[in-house]
Scaffold this active site. Structure first.
Site, short mmCIF file in Angstrom:
data_model
loop_
_atom_site.label_atom_id
_atom_site.label_comp_id
_atom_site.label_asym_id
_atom_site.label_seq_id
_atom_site.Cartn_x
_atom_site.Cartn_y
_atom_site.Cartn_z
N GLN A 103 3.13 -36.55 -14.95
CA GLN A 103 2.69 -37.90 -15.26
C GLN A 103 3.49 -38.42 -16.27
O GLN A 103 3.51 -39.49 -16.49
CB GLN A 103 1.27 -37.58 -16.06
CG GLN A 103 0.21 -36.96 -15.28
CD GLN A 103 -1.08 -36.86 -16.18
OE1 GLN A 103 -2.18 -37.70 -16.36
NE2 GLN A 103 -0.91 -35.86 -16.61
N VAL A 105 6.86 -40.14 -17.26
CA VAL A 105 7.95 -41.41 -16.65
C VAL A 105 9.12 -41.34 -17.38
O VAL A 105 9.92 -42.10 -17.07
CB VAL A 105 7.32 -42.75 -16.95
CG1 VAL A 105 5.94 -42.64 -16.25
CG2 VAL A 105 7.09 -42.97 -18.45
N ASP A 106 9.65 -39.98 -18.19
CA ASP A 106 10.66 -40.15 -18.89
C ASP A 106 11.75 -39.42 -18.04
O ASP A 106 12.98 -39.55 -18.67
CB ASP A 106 10.76 -39.46 -20.13
CG ASP A 106 10.08 -38.00 -20.31
OD1 ASP A 106 9.96 -37.12 -19.19
OD2 ASP A 106 9.20 -37.46 -20.82
N HIS A 121 3.76 -41.11 -11.99
CA HIS A 121 3.50 -42.41 -12.64
C HIS A 121 4.55 -43.29 -12.68
O HIS A 121 4.90 -43.97 -13.38
CB HIS A 121 2.86 -42.09 -13.97
CG HIS A 121 1.39 -41.74 -13.99
ND1 HIS A 121 0.71 -41.25 -14.92
CD2 HIS A 121 0.56 -41.71 -12.96
CE1 HIS A 121 -0.51 -40.63 -14.61
NE2 HIS A 121 -0.67 -41.06 -13.57
N CYS A 148 13.41 -61.86 -11.71
CA CYS A 148 13.96 -60.97 -10.64
C CYS A 148 15.12 -62.02 -10.11
O CYS A 148 14.95 -63.38 -9.86
CB CYS A 148 12.93 -60.95 -9.61
SG CYS A 148 13.45 -60.42 -7.90
N ALA A 232 3.97 -26.47 -25.69
CA ALA A 232 4.69 -26.10 -24.51
C ALA A 232 6.03 -25.52 -24.61
O ALA A 232 6.31 -24.43 -23.89
CB ALA A 232 4.77 -27.49 -23.38
P1 NAD Z 1 -2.00 -38.14 -23.57
O1 NAD Z 1 -1.11 -38.87 -24.40
O2 NAD Z 1 -3.22 -38.51 -22.94
O3 NAD Z 1 -2.10 -36.58 -23.92
C1 NAD Z 1 -1.25 -35.67 -24.63
C2 NAD Z 1 -1.72 -34.17 -24.64
O4 NAD Z 1 -0.60 -33.53 -24.84
C3 NAD Z 1 -2.60 -34.14 -25.48
O5 NAD Z 1 -3.90 -33.39 -24.86
C4 NAD Z 1 -1.94 -33.28 -26.63
O6 NAD Z 1 -2.95 -32.27 -27.31
C5 NAD Z 1 -1.16 -32.65 -25.91
N1 NAD Z 1 0.04 -32.30 -26.72
C6 NAD Z 1 0.49 -32.64 -27.78
N2 NAD Z 1 2.05 -32.07 -28.12
C7 NAD Z 1 1.95 -31.05 -27.21
C8 NAD Z 1 2.96 -30.10 -27.20
N3 NAD Z 1 4.18 -29.98 -27.83
N4 NAD Z 1 2.60 -29.18 -26.27
C9 NAD Z 1 1.73 -29.34 -25.33
N5 NAD Z 1 0.77 -29.98 -25.40
C10 NAD Z 1 0.93 -31.04 -26.42
O7 NAD Z 1 -0.85 -37.69 -22.40
P2 NAD Z 1 -1.14 -37.79 -20.55
O8 NAD Z 1 -2.32 -36.70 -20.48
O9 NAD Z 1 0.11 -37.41 -20.21
O10 NAD Z 1 -1.76 -39.00 -20.19
C11 NAD Z 1 -1.27 -40.15 -20.64
C12 NAD Z 1 -0.48 -41.22 -19.75
O11 NAD Z 1 0.65 -41.42 -20.89
C13 NAD Z 1 0.42 -40.75 -18.68
O12 NAD Z 1 -0.07 -41.72 -17.51
C14 NAD Z 1 1.60 -41.02 -18.57
O13 NAD Z 1 2.40 -41.38 -17.67
C15 NAD Z 1 1.85 -41.60 -19.98
N6 NAD Z 1 2.90 -41.27 -20.89
C16 NAD Z 1 4.33 -40.57 -20.75
C17 NAD Z 1 4.92 -40.43 -21.60
C18 NAD Z 1 6.23 -39.54 -21.13
O14 NAD Z 1 6.84 -40.00 -20.17
N7 NAD Z 1 6.96 -38.90 -21.99
C19 NAD Z 1 4.95 -40.88 -23.06
C20 NAD Z 1 3.64 -41.31 -23.23
C21 NAD Z 1 2.63 -41.21 -22.31
#
Ligand code: NAD
Length: 251
Positions: A103, A105-106, A121, A148, A232
């Protein structure tokens, strides 16, 4: 138990042919990319991400949404893959069938070297026309949002906003992988965003062993065969080590 990894999980994985992994923003938290549940900082502290990542917000205030993405792109640009991303690359090499659905997007899974992966996503660094959907690489970045160069409509990041449809091919492939795996991992996801969260349900219904890695309890935790409460970047490398050291070693 080895490094927080139960022996039963190592045995299940040693016998698994097909593994499917769903990752969420928690996997990139240790790379310095904030999750949506983390408090935002600086200028953006007073905004809820869920209220900015929508087409309604973009229509109402395109400049606000573009600037938020400019800030998030800068965070992503500075981020590097962490030990969790690296461990997933190693895991991919250990199983005959391994599919990663992210999910995020990075782009950090690809930067680490993951190959069989679906960007569920989209990708925050890609820019598309908000009218025609075409990818645009050259635009006037001083504008907010830039128009655009082909049709003049606003440009936007190529991400799936809340309320938008997942790409049909990506969804079909994800459903196929989740429904046919022996082990399904949900890692660093709050399991609140559909349809991604439904993939874990589908895997469970198809008889897969569900493994969750998350420091917090989620709606999946009670149904997981193994709910590992830790980060993780700690637990995935420990899992790789445990698999390497197991009698039916996967190399
Ligand atoms: P979320 O923000 O809803 O949940 C994040 C989850 O990660 C939480 O349950 C939290 O407890 C857990 N978490 C926090 N630190 C952690 C770690 N070090 N190791 C393991 N787990 C950890 O995120 P989501 O479920 O991915 O959904 C939200 C939406 O946010 C998605 O659609 C995504 O595209 C978008 N999003 C993406 C990024 C990215 O690309 N890095 C960043 C922010 C949001």
């Amino acid at each position: 138990m080895s490094g927080g990894v139960p022996a039963g999980l190592t045995e299940t994985l040693a016998a698994a042919e097909s593994v499917c992994v769903l990752t969420g923003s928690g996997v990139s938290a240790e790379s310095g990319v904030p999750t949506f549940r983390d408090a935002q900082t600086g200028l953006w502290a007073k905004f809820q991400p869920e209220a900015l990542a929508t087409m309604e917000a973009f229509r109402r205030d395109p400049s606000l949404v573009w600037e938020w993405y400019r800030w998030r792109r800068e965070l992503v640009r500075q981020a590097r893959p962490n030990a969790a991303h690296a461990a997933l690359v190693e895991l991919e090499q250990m199983f005959p069938r391994f599919n990663l659905i992210s999910q995020n997007v990075d782009g950090l899974h690809q930067a680490a070297g993951s190959r069989n992966m679906i960007e569920f996503h989209g990708n925050i660094m890609r820019t598309v026309c908000s009218e025609e959907g075409r990818v645009v690489e050259d635009y006037d970045a001083s504008e907010s949002p830039p128009p655009c160069p082909h049709c003049g409509a606003y440009l936007r990041p190529d991400v799936v906003w809340f309320g938008e449809q997942i790409d049909t091919d990506a969804l079909a492939a994800a459903i196929e992988y989740a429904g046919a795996c022996d082990v399904f991992f949900a890692i660093g996801t709050s399991a609140l965003v559909q349809p991604a969260a439904g993939l874990a349900e589908l895997a469970l219904q198809s008889g897969a062993c569900l493994v969750e890695i998350n420091p917090q309890q989620t709606s999946l935790s009670d149904r997981a065969s193994y709910a590992l409460h830790g980060t993780a970047a700690e637990l995935l490398p420990a899992l790789v080590r445990a698999l390497r050291d197991s009698p039916g070693e996967r190399a």
